[in-house]
Design a protein around this motif. Sequence first.
Motif, PDB file in Angstrom:
ATOM      1  N   GLY A 148      -3.703  -0.400   9.986  1.00 42.09           N
ATOM      2  CA  GLY A 148      -2.313   0.018   9.971  1.00 42.09           C
ATOM      3  C   GLY A 148      -1.876   0.546   8.617  1.00 42.09           C
ATOM      4  O   GLY A 148      -2.528   0.321   7.608  1.00 42.09           O
ATOM      5  N   GLY A 149      -0.768   1.286   8.640  1.00 37.45           N
ATOM      6  CA  GLY A 149      -0.162   1.754   7.401  1.00 37.45           C
ATOM      7  C   GLY A 149      -0.728   3.048   6.847  1.00 37.45           C
ATOM      8  O   GLY A 149      -0.165   3.613   5.930  1.00 37.45           O
ATOM      9  N   GLY A 204       3.562  -0.710   9.829  1.00 40.70           N
ATOM     10  CA  GLY A 204       2.116  -0.918   9.807  1.00 40.70           C
ATOM     11  C   GLY A 204       1.634  -1.490   8.494  1.00 40.70           C
ATOM     12  O   GLY A 204       0.674  -2.253   8.445  1.00 40.70           O
ATOM     13  N   SER A 205       2.313  -1.142   7.418  1.00 50.35           N
ATOM     14  CA  SER A 205       1.888  -1.595   6.098  1.00 50.35           C
ATOM     15  C   SER A 205       2.249  -3.052   5.873  1.00 50.35           C
ATOM     16  O   SER A 205       1.467  -3.824   5.333  1.00 50.35           O
ATOM     17  N   ARG A 209       0.825  -1.211   0.000  1.00 46.43           N
ATOM     18  CA  ARG A 209       0.000   0.000   0.000  1.00 46.43           C
ATOM     19  C   ARG A 209       0.859   1.260   0.000  1.00 46.43           C
ATOM     20  O   ARG A 209       0.360   2.370   0.013  1.00 46.43           O
ATOM     21  N   MET A 210       2.171   1.069   0.015  1.00 45.25           N
ATOM     22  CA  MET A 210       3.042   2.242  -0.047  1.00 45.25           C
ATOM     23  C   MET A 210       3.490   2.456  -1.491  1.00 45.25           C
ATOM     24  O   MET A 210       3.311   1.616  -2.349  1.00 45.25           O
ATOM     25  N   TYR A 223       5.181   3.879   9.050  1.00 44.42           N
ATOM     26  CA  TYR A 223       4.274   3.430   7.986  1.00 44.42           C
ATOM     27  C   TYR A 223       4.653   2.037   7.497  1.00 44.42           C
ATOM     28  O   TYR A 223       3.796   1.184   7.273  1.00 44.42           O
ATOM     29  N   ALA A 224       5.953   1.812   7.314  1.00 46.00           N
ATOM     30  CA  ALA A 224       6.405   0.523   6.765  1.00 46.00           C
ATOM     31  C   ALA A 224       6.011  -0.619   7.692  1.00 46.00           C
ATOM     32  O   ALA A 224       5.525  -1.656   7.241  1.00 46.00           O
TER      33      ALA A 224
END
Lengths: 518, 310
Positions: B258-259, B191-192, A347-348, B188-189
Amino acid sequence: MQEIILDVENVSKSFPGVKALDHVSFDLRKGEVHALVGENGAGKSTLMKILSGVHQPDEGVIRFKGREVHFHDSTQARDAGIGIIYQELNLIPHLSVAANIFIGREPLTRLFTLNEKKMNEDAVAILGRLNIRIDPTITLNRLPISKQQMVEIAKSLSFDSEVLIMDEPTSALTESEIDELFTVIHTLRDRGVGIIYISHRLEELKHIVDRISIFRDGRSVSTDTYSAITMDTIVNRMVGRTLEQKFPARHNVPTEEKILEVRGITRKGVLHDISFDLYRGEILGFAGLMGAGRSELARAIFGADPIDAGTVAMNGKNLTSLSPSESIRAGIAYLSENRKQEGLAVRMKVAENVSMANVAGVSSRMGVISRRRELQACQRYVDELAIRTPSLTQVVNNLSGGNQQKVVVAKWLFCNSKILIFDEPTRGIDVGTKFAIYELIERLAREGVGVIMISSELPEILGMTDRVLVLHEGSLEATLVTKNTTQEEILNFAAGLGGKAERPLNGQSRPVEESTQP
Amino acid sequence: MAVDRFLTFGAVVVLFAVFSITAKNFFTMRNVLSLLLQTSTTTLMGIGVTFTIITAGIDLSIGSVVAFTGTVAVIAAIAGVPIWISWIIGLVVGAFCGFLNGLMITGLKLPPFIATLGMTFVVRGVALTITNANAWPAPDAFGALGNNTLFRTGPKFPGIPYPVIVMAIVAVIFHFILRKMRVGRYTYAVGSNEEAARLSGIKVGRIKIINYIICSTLAGLVGVILASRMVTSQPNSASGYELNAIASAVIGGTSLMGGVGTVGGTVIGSFIIGIMTVGLTMQGTNYFMQQIVIGVVVILAVAFDQRRNK
């Protein structure tokens, strides 16, 4: 000749921006296995989803048992007798085998409680029809993937399916499990079930397939009796051009310089005292059956899993903590076989994934990320690896499998990795992109990187490596020089038969035994 | 993303406009300042919990930590510690609570829900024990942080309350940390895709602990601010505040999976709740009715988010 049970005529389907199917015709006979092959995006999945009622065609006619049908959802298709087994199984891990088979239509007692007894008996009967012996009361997640797949097949069969669509059913199976699956497929075929078989593994088709249809760019290119077509023709039609060679010319020359020394790696019950060296510029293959410990060995070297004994030295210097962060700093990269689960944050964005293992490389000493430097770095690899993405800030989930794989490669190149461990780098990737990945691996080795390549496809091992380690049940059976070995020799070592004994070509059709191995 | 933010921000503007018309005295300087003051603490807690939610975690201990840290700060001040040091002690105690949360989650591998739920009881119990469940008055000077204002020009403009200024500074700093700094990127990483993050060499455990420390430190800040505003220790207070904080984050687009999430979104989320609470009160809507409305808004906001992300 058997009667036609499923007939697709001139079916088209468009999605915003793409014509996924363009006047496709296709037919399936009773009791035949009909292979459907094509590169990713050729339209196989779309046709499959139309047949199973997930999508509805824009035009064209589908006849099932001679009658025109219009399925509005997958339940209708299933109840009519068209079952589908997806690559990713749709089962509930924490329920029993029987509960999974009868989910949504559990038999009840007179007191409206679940009739477990009947459910278990019926499950045994259904599994029995496939010559499978699995305890119906066992919790699904205690079965190996292959058995879970059998449960899925049994579930589908319990709806009296007359057509069964199988999407890449062997992608997660070991050689012997594949034999078991083929036995089941033969049983189904003999019972008159028509099977549509989708696979990227062209090699395996010869064991089961009666006819083969080739798709390209949303069109059906040809349909032939399997025995009347050669492998080269299939591949050529799939890619629409002649593939002169499956593997790139090899120019990389292994040096004398030891880059990695692995000594006595042991992980109780998984890996037993494994030692080997890797040289700069070398491509070293890890061969073995599934469960032989190839990925486990790679993960141990990389520090992803803890080990009980052993050392890993990089350029003569021992790695002390054996953690991913230490390995990465030393220059080791591990490209997991499960891209989506372990390789990418889907999702990134592309740029964020590329920089993930080396954010320090695009940020100031204070830890502030420079967006400009990040995008520059990403652009470099997008160009260099020809990653097809609409933009650097595209979410990775929207890219194709091959391009996702390239993003993972870019991530590790950006860390200046000296050793790249590719775990099944071409799994689920279409023929054209495979070649690009091979070229990339060869180029990396040529530029002085040490490459370890784990693969279940022996032609790939033979075509791409300089040396091969063959593993069997967690032990190193043999270290072979690739150009002096053969597929048979590797298979014999992989099967634990040493270098001499013959391996039966095709597994015997013995009943599948219950297993509680994870 | 930009469009989404625009939509939620639009909601704030619309709400503000509606209440300005329907509620007498809503759109006055005094009321706007009081609204900012009331919302500032929810925002601070919301920013903290956003960090933990982005790592696919949660922190349920916020309310208890607020009460506990406020109590500790007051006790320190009573004991004669210089006032500003007593405030810092509150923050440090908060950070320590977060460190414990993080250790339980990464070391003992407890689910964040359970670890922080347990912490809720423990911390509340300690706060009640050391104060004997009484509210202790603090020295007058302790009240400065919660009650003083900046740029006061007289009765017409009573000045910007310190907590509002603190909120603004904290929001800017943590926005920067989350979007521009490595630790934010790693948040972020993790959680992603935690496994991908670990295999990319990110020290997942350390990142999680940092996130829980951030969350509890901000709760500690809120604890100090609230104790300062009342000029007393309130070991029984702040119960359930974590739910407002979580609601702010969620309305602001933070995903419990998350993320996904931003500081800006959470700020907007807490203002949506704040404006509604104040606006409905001034309209004369009773407290029970307000609860219903806020609950519905949370549900609708997330339902809207789900549809949009489909």
